[in-house]
Motif scaffolding. Structure first.
Motif, mmCIF file in Angstrom:
data_model
loop_
_atom_site.group_PDB
_atom_site.id
_atom_site.type_symbol
_atom_site.label_atom_id
_atom_site.label_comp_id
_atom_site.label_asym_id
_atom_site.label_seq_id
_atom_site.Cartn_x
_atom_site.Cartn_y
_atom_site.Cartn_z
ATOM 1 N N PHE A 1 36.389 15.765 46.817
ATOM 2 C CA PHE A 1 36.736 17.049 47.439
ATOM 3 C C PHE A 1 37.625 17.930 46.563
ATOM 4 O O PHE A 1 37.982 19.039 46.950
ATOM 5 N N LEU A 2 38.010 17.437 45.387
ATOM 6 C CA LEU A 2 38.796 18.279 44.485
ATOM 7 C C LEU A 2 37.958 19.473 44.045
ATOM 8 O O LEU A 2 36.726 19.386 43.987
ATOM 9 N N LEU A 3 38.618 20.573 43.726
ATOM 10 C CA LEU A 3 37.872 21.796 43.426
ATOM 11 C C LEU A 3 37.605 21.970 41.935
ATOM 12 O O LEU A 3 38.465 21.722 41.099
ATOM 13 N N LEU A 4 36.394 22.417 41.648
ATOM 14 C CA LEU A 4 35.969 22.787 40.295
ATOM 15 C C LEU A 4 35.461 24.213 40.395
ATOM 16 O O LEU A 4 34.474 24.462 41.094
ATOM 17 N N GLN A 5 36.124 25.124 39.744
ATOM 18 C CA GLN A 5 35.742 26.542 39.839
ATOM 19 C C GLN A 5 35.543 26.962 41.298
ATOM 20 O O GLN A 5 34.579 27.622 41.658
ATOM 21 N N GLY A 6 36.471 26.539 42.125
ATOM 22 C CA GLY A 6 36.464 26.994 43.519
ATOM 23 C C GLY A 6 35.523 26.259 44.459
ATOM 24 O O GLY A 6 35.505 26.534 45.656
ATOM 25 N N LYS A 7 34.740 25.326 43.930
ATOM 26 C CA LYS A 7 33.845 24.563 44.812
ATOM 27 C C LYS A 7 34.165 23.075 44.655
ATOM 28 O O LYS A 7 34.530 22.622 43.579
ATOM 29 N N PRO A 8 34.002 22.300 45.748
ATOM 30 C CA PRO A 8 34.329 20.881 45.645
ATOM 31 C C PRO A 8 33.378 20.133 44.710
ATOM 32 O O PRO A 8 32.194 20.494 44.577
ATOM 33 N N VAL A 9 33.905 19.088 44.075
ATOM 34 C CA VAL A 9 33.115 18.207 43.200
ATOM 35 C C VAL A 9 31.792 17.832 43.891
ATOM 36 O O VAL A 9 30.720 17.886 43.287
ATOM 37 N N LEU A 10 31.879 17.467 45.155
ATOM 38 C CA LEU A 10 30.692 17.020 45.894
ATOM 39 C C LEU A 10 29.594 18.083 45.964
ATOM 40 O O LEU A 10 28.405 17.769 45.971
ATOM 41 N N TYR A 11 30.008 19.349 45.986
ATOM 42 C CA TYR A 11 29.021 20.440 45.998
ATOM 43 C C TYR A 11 28.081 20.331 44.792
ATOM 44 O O TYR A 11 26.865 20.449 44.927
ATOM 45 N N TYR A 12 28.653 20.115 43.613
ATOM 46 C CA TYR A 12 27.843 20.102 42.386
ATOM 47 C C TYR A 12 26.880 18.919 42.379
ATOM 48 O O TYR A 12 25.733 19.040 41.942
ATOM 49 N N THR A 13 27.361 17.783 42.871
ATOM 50 C CA THR A 13 26.519 16.577 42.921
ATOM 51 C C THR A 13 25.314 16.816 43.826
ATOM 52 O O THR A 13 24.161 16.581 43.433
ATOM 53 N N ILE A 14 25.578 17.302 45.021
ATOM 54 C CA ILE A 14 24.492 17.547 45.988
ATOM 55 C C ILE A 14 23.537 18.600 45.439
ATOM 56 O O ILE A 14 22.312 18.459 45.508
ATOM 57 N N HIS A 15 24.106 19.648 44.878
ATOM 58 C CA HIS A 15 23.308 20.766 44.383
ATOM 59 C C HIS A 15 22.276 20.309 43.350
ATOM 60 O O HIS A 15 21.108 20.710 43.397
ATOM 61 N N SER A 16 22.698 19.457 42.407
ATOM 62 C CA SER A 16 21.763 18.997 41.371
ATOM 63 C C SER A 16 20.559 18.273 41.964
ATOM 64 O O SER A 16 19.428 18.469 41.530
ATOM 65 N N PHE A 17 20.813 17.411 42.945
ATOM 66 C CA PHE A 17 19.700 16.667 43.547
ATOM 67 C C PHE A 17 18.773 17.578 44.351
ATOM 68 O O PHE A 17 17.550 17.458 44.278
ATOM 69 N N LEU A 18 19.343 18.518 45.096
ATOM 70 C CA LEU A 18 18.506 19.436 45.879
ATOM 71 C C LEU A 18 17.658 20.310 44.956
ATOM 72 O O LEU A 18 16.516 20.640 45.274
ATOM 73 N N GLU A 19 18.244 20.684 43.805
ATOM 74 C CA GLU A 19 17.512 21.523 42.850
ATOM 75 C C GLU A 19 16.414 20.758 42.126
ATOM 76 O O GLU A 19 15.414 21.326 41.719
ATOM 77 N N ALA A 20 16.628 19.454 41.938
ATOM 78 C CA ALA A 20 15.679 18.663 41.146
ATOM 79 C C ALA A 20 14.314 18.586 41.825
ATOM 80 O O ALA A 20 13.279 18.651 41.156
ATOM 81 N N TYR A 21 14.311 18.418 43.146
ATOM 82 C CA TYR A 21 13.048 18.266 43.895
ATOM 83 C C TYR A 21 13.164 18.924 45.261
ATOM 84 O O TYR A 21 14.146 18.702 45.973
ATOM 85 N N ASP A 22 12.134 19.678 45.626
ATOM 86 C CA ASP A 22 12.118 20.336 46.940
ATOM 87 C C ASP A 22 11.971 19.352 48.090
ATOM 88 O O ASP A 22 12.355 19.643 49.210
#
Length: 225
Positions: free
Chosen positions: A27-48
Protein backbone atom coordinates in the motif's frame (compact mmCIF):
# COMPACT_ATOMS: atom_id res chain seq x y z
CA UNK A 1 -4.48 -24.59 -26.70
CA UNK A 2 -3.04 -21.12 -27.25
CA UNK A 3 -6.11 -19.50 -25.75
CA UNK A 4 -6.75 -20.71 -22.22
CA UNK A 5 -8.46 -18.97 -19.36
CA UNK A 6 -5.95 -17.06 -17.25
CA UNK A 7 -5.88 -16.49 -13.50
CA UNK A 8 -3.42 -14.35 -11.54
CA UNK A 9 -3.25 -15.10 -7.83
CA UNK A 10 -1.58 -11.99 -6.39
CA UNK A 11 -0.35 -12.62 -2.88
CA UNK A 12 0.13 -9.73 -0.46
CA UNK A 13 1.32 -11.10 2.83
CA UNK A 14 3.69 -8.50 4.20
CA UNK A 15 3.08 -6.32 7.22
CA UNK A 16 5.82 -3.83 6.39
CA UNK A 17 8.13 -4.66 9.30
CA UNK A 18 11.40 -4.19 7.36
CA UNK A 19 10.23 -0.82 6.10
CA UNK A 20 9.95 0.58 9.66
CA UNK A 21 6.60 1.64 8.41
CA UNK A 22 3.17 0.75 9.71
CA UNK A 23 1.78 0.72 6.16
CA UNK A 24 2.10 -2.70 4.50
CA UNK A 25 4.46 -2.53 1.53
CA UNK A 26 1.75 -3.24 -1.03
CA UNK A 27 0.00 0.00 0.00
CA UNK A 28 3.00 2.34 -0.04
CA UNK A 29 2.72 5.03 -2.68
CA UNK A 30 4.69 5.24 -5.92
CA UNK A 31 4.02 8.43 -7.85
CA UNK A 32 0.77 8.85 -5.96
CA UNK A 33 -0.57 5.34 -6.55
CA UNK A 34 -0.17 2.31 -4.28
CA UNK A 35 2.40 -0.39 -5.15
CA UNK A 36 -0.49 -2.84 -5.53
CA UNK A 37 -2.04 -0.70 -8.27
CA UNK A 38 0.96 -1.25 -10.56
CA UNK A 39 1.02 -5.00 -9.95
CA UNK A 40 -2.67 -5.43 -10.75
CA UNK A 41 -2.46 -3.07 -13.71
CA UNK A 42 0.27 -5.09 -15.45
CA UNK A 43 -1.73 -8.32 -15.28
CA UNK A 44 -4.97 -6.71 -16.45
CA UNK A 45 -3.10 -5.11 -19.36
CA UNK A 46 -1.35 -8.34 -20.35
CA UNK A 47 -4.57 -10.22 -21.21
CA UNK A 48 -8.20 -9.15 -21.59
CA UNK A 49 -9.48 -12.52 -20.39
CA UNK A 50 -7.40 -12.68 -17.21
CA UNK A 51 -9.08 -12.82 -13.80
CA UNK A 52 -7.28 -11.60 -10.70
CA UNK A 53 -7.55 -13.23 -7.30
CA UNK A 54 -6.06 -10.87 -4.74
CA UNK A 55 -5.06 -12.57 -1.48
CA UNK A 56 -4.79 -10.15 1.44
CA UNK A 57 -4.45 -10.44 5.22
CA UNK A 58 -7.90 -10.01 6.75
CA UNK A 59 -7.07 -6.64 8.27
CA UNK A 60 -6.12 -5.24 4.84
CA UNK A 61 -9.10 -6.38 2.80
CA UNK A 62 -10.85 -3.02 3.12
CA UNK A 63 -7.75 -1.16 1.88
CA UNK A 64 -7.47 -3.57 -1.06
CA UNK A 65 -11.13 -3.04 -1.88
CA UNK A 66 -10.60 0.74 -1.90
CA UNK A 67 -7.77 0.41 -4.45
CA UNK A 68 -9.91 -1.75 -6.70
CA UNK A 69 -12.86 0.64 -6.44
CA UNK A 70 -10.65 3.62 -7.18
CA UNK A 71 -8.73 2.29 -10.17
CA UNK A 72 -10.15 -0.89 -11.67
CA UNK A 73 -13.05 -2.62 -13.25
CA UNK A 74 -14.30 -4.72 -10.38
CA UNK A 75 -15.66 -7.68 -12.32
CA UNK A 76 -12.17 -9.00 -13.14
CA UNK A 77 -10.89 -8.96 -9.54
CA UNK A 78 -11.85 -11.02 -6.50
CA UNK A 79 -10.42 -10.66 -3.02
CA UNK A 80 -9.86 -13.54 -0.64
CA UNK A 81 -8.24 -13.73 2.78
CA UNK A 82 -4.69 -15.00 3.26
CA UNK A 83 -3.50 -17.75 5.58
CA UNK A 84 -0.70 -18.10 8.11
CA UNK A 85 2.01 -18.77 5.49
CA UNK A 86 2.46 -18.04 1.82
CA UNK A 87 1.52 -21.67 1.09
CA UNK A 88 -1.82 -21.26 2.85
CA UNK A 89 -2.47 -17.90 1.21
CA UNK A 90 -1.89 -19.37 -2.26
CA UNK A 91 -4.06 -22.35 -1.33
CA UNK A 92 -6.88 -19.95 -0.37
CA UNK A 93 -6.54 -18.15 -3.70
CA UNK A 94 -6.57 -21.40 -5.68
CA UNK A 95 -9.84 -22.42 -4.03
CA UNK A 96 -11.53 -19.78 -6.20
CA UNK A 97 -10.35 -21.36 -9.47
CA UNK A 98 -12.99 -23.72 -10.76
CA UNK A 99 -12.08 -24.09 -14.41
CA UNK A 100 -9.04 -25.18 -16.32
CA UNK A 101 -6.51 -22.56 -17.26
CA UNK A 102 -3.07 -21.08 -16.75
CA UNK A 103 -2.43 -19.77 -13.24
CA UNK A 104 0.13 -17.06 -12.40
CA UNK A 105 1.14 -16.72 -8.74
CA UNK A 106 2.75 -13.35 -8.14
CA UNK A 107 4.11 -11.33 -5.22
CA UNK A 108 2.07 -8.14 -4.82
CA UNK A 109 5.26 -6.22 -4.04
CA UNK A 110 6.93 -7.14 -7.36
CA UNK A 111 5.15 -4.17 -8.90
CA UNK A 112 7.56 -3.59 -11.78
CA UNK A 113 6.70 -6.87 -13.51
CA UNK A 114 6.46 -6.27 -17.26
CA UNK A 115 3.67 -7.32 -19.58
CA UNK A 116 6.36 -9.04 -21.66
CA UNK A 117 7.43 -11.25 -18.75
CA UNK A 118 3.81 -12.15 -17.96
CA UNK A 119 3.24 -13.18 -21.57
CA UNK A 120 6.49 -15.17 -21.77
CA UNK A 121 5.51 -17.04 -18.62
CA UNK A 122 2.13 -17.84 -20.15
CA UNK A 123 3.63 -19.08 -23.41
CA UNK A 124 6.15 -21.28 -21.59
CA UNK A 125 3.49 -22.71 -19.26
CA UNK A 126 1.28 -23.53 -22.25
CA UNK A 127 4.19 -25.43 -23.74
CA UNK A 128 5.68 -27.23 -20.73
CA UNK A 129 3.13 -26.87 -17.93
CA UNK A 130 5.23 -24.50 -15.84
CA UNK A 131 7.36 -21.34 -16.02
CA UNK A 132 9.51 -20.07 -13.17
CA UNK A 133 11.25 -16.73 -13.93
CA UNK A 134 14.82 -16.56 -12.62
CA UNK A 135 17.79 -14.20 -12.84
CA UNK A 136 21.51 -14.78 -12.38
CA UNK A 137 23.16 -14.19 -9.04
CA UNK A 138 25.32 -11.07 -9.21
CA UNK A 139 26.91 -11.93 -5.86
CA UNK A 140 29.38 -14.66 -5.03
CA UNK A 141 27.55 -17.39 -3.14
CA UNK A 142 28.64 -19.88 -0.50
CA UNK A 143 26.89 -22.88 0.99
CA UNK A 144 27.20 -23.90 4.64
CA UNK A 145 28.39 -27.51 4.87
CA UNK A 146 28.93 -29.93 7.77
CA UNK A 147 32.64 -29.00 7.93
CA UNK A 148 32.31 -25.27 7.32
CA UNK A 149 31.39 -23.63 4.04
CA UNK A 150 32.35 -23.64 0.39
CA UNK A 151 32.01 -21.47 -2.67
CA UNK A 152 29.43 -22.46 -5.27
CA UNK A 153 29.80 -21.88 -9.00
CA UNK A 154 27.85 -18.65 -9.32
CA UNK A 155 26.68 -19.34 -12.87
CA UNK A 156 24.80 -22.39 -11.56
CA UNK A 157 22.84 -20.35 -9.04
CA UNK A 158 19.57 -18.71 -10.05
CA UNK A 159 17.48 -16.27 -8.04
CA UNK A 160 13.79 -17.06 -8.24
CA UNK A 161 11.14 -14.46 -9.06
CA UNK A 162 7.40 -14.51 -9.73
CA UNK A 163 4.99 -14.88 -11.51
CA UNK A 164 5.46 -18.60 -11.05
CA UNK A 165 3.14 -19.90 -13.71
CA UNK A 166 1.49 -23.30 -14.13
CA UNK A 167 -1.24 -25.19 -15.86
CA UNK A 168 -4.12 -25.52 -13.38
CA UNK A 169 -4.07 -29.31 -13.84
CA UNK A 170 -0.59 -29.27 -12.25
CA UNK A 171 -0.94 -26.54 -9.63
CA UNK A 172 -4.35 -27.33 -8.14
CA UNK A 173 -3.64 -30.99 -7.32
CA UNK A 174 -0.14 -30.10 -6.04
CA UNK A 175 -1.71 -27.74 -3.49
CA UNK A 176 -3.77 -30.51 -1.91
CA UNK A 177 -0.52 -31.68 -0.29
CA UNK A 178 0.11 -31.17 3.45
CA UNK A 179 2.13 -28.07 4.30
CA UNK A 180 5.86 -28.45 4.99
CA UNK A 181 8.35 -25.76 6.06
CA UNK A 182 10.47 -26.36 2.96
CA UNK A 183 7.67 -24.96 0.75
CA UNK A 184 9.10 -21.51 0.15
CA UNK A 185 7.34 -20.94 -3.17
CA UNK A 186 5.02 -22.63 -5.65
CA UNK A 187 7.82 -24.42 -7.50
CA UNK A 188 8.85 -26.34 -4.37
CA UNK A 189 5.25 -27.49 -3.87
CA UNK A 190 4.97 -28.70 -7.47
CA UNK A 191 8.30 -30.53 -7.13
CA UNK A 192 7.13 -32.22 -3.93
CA UNK A 193 4.13 -33.36 -5.97
CA UNK A 194 6.65 -35.11 -8.22
CA UNK A 195 6.95 -32.79 -11.20
CA UNK A 196 9.89 -30.90 -12.67
CA UNK A 197 9.60 -27.15 -13.25
CA UNK A 198 10.79 -25.15 -16.23
CA UNK A 199 12.99 -22.06 -15.67
CA UNK A 200 12.71 -19.03 -17.93
CA UNK A 201 14.54 -15.70 -17.98
CA UNK A 202 13.17 -13.25 -15.43
CA UNK A 203 13.91 -9.51 -15.30
CA UNK A 204 16.34 -7.47 -13.20
CA UNK A 205 13.63 -4.86 -12.64
CA UNK A 206 11.16 -7.40 -11.32
CA UNK A 207 12.40 -6.91 -7.76
CA UNK A 208 10.41 -6.95 -4.54
CA UNK A 209 9.68 -3.72 -2.73
CA UNK A 210 11.05 -4.64 0.70
CA UNK A 211 13.24 -1.70 1.73
CA UNK A 212 12.97 2.08 1.30
CA UNK A 213 15.69 2.00 -1.40
CA UNK A 214 13.48 -0.30 -3.49
CA UNK A 215 10.75 2.34 -3.54
CA UNK A 216 13.29 4.90 -4.74
CA UNK A 217 14.41 2.58 -7.55
CA UNK A 218 10.84 1.85 -8.60
CA UNK A 219 10.04 5.60 -8.64
CA UNK A 220 13.06 6.15 -10.85
CA UNK A 221 12.05 3.38 -13.27
CA UNK A 222 8.48 4.67 -13.48
CA UNK A 223 9.61 8.19 -14.26
CA UNK A 224 12.07 7.05 -16.92
CA UNK A 225 9.46 4.93 -18.75
Amino acid sequence: QKHMKKFAVIVAGGTGSRMNNTTPKQFLLLQGKPVLYYTIHSFLEAYDDLQIILVLPEEHVAAGQEIIDAFFDYDRIQITIGGRTRFHSVQNGLHLIEEEGIVFVHDAVRCMVSIDLIRRCYDAAIETGSAIPVVDSKDSVRIITEDGNEALERSNIKLVQTPQTFHSKILLPAYQIDYKDKFTDEATVVEAFGLKVQLIAGEENNFKITRPVDLVMAEHLLSSN
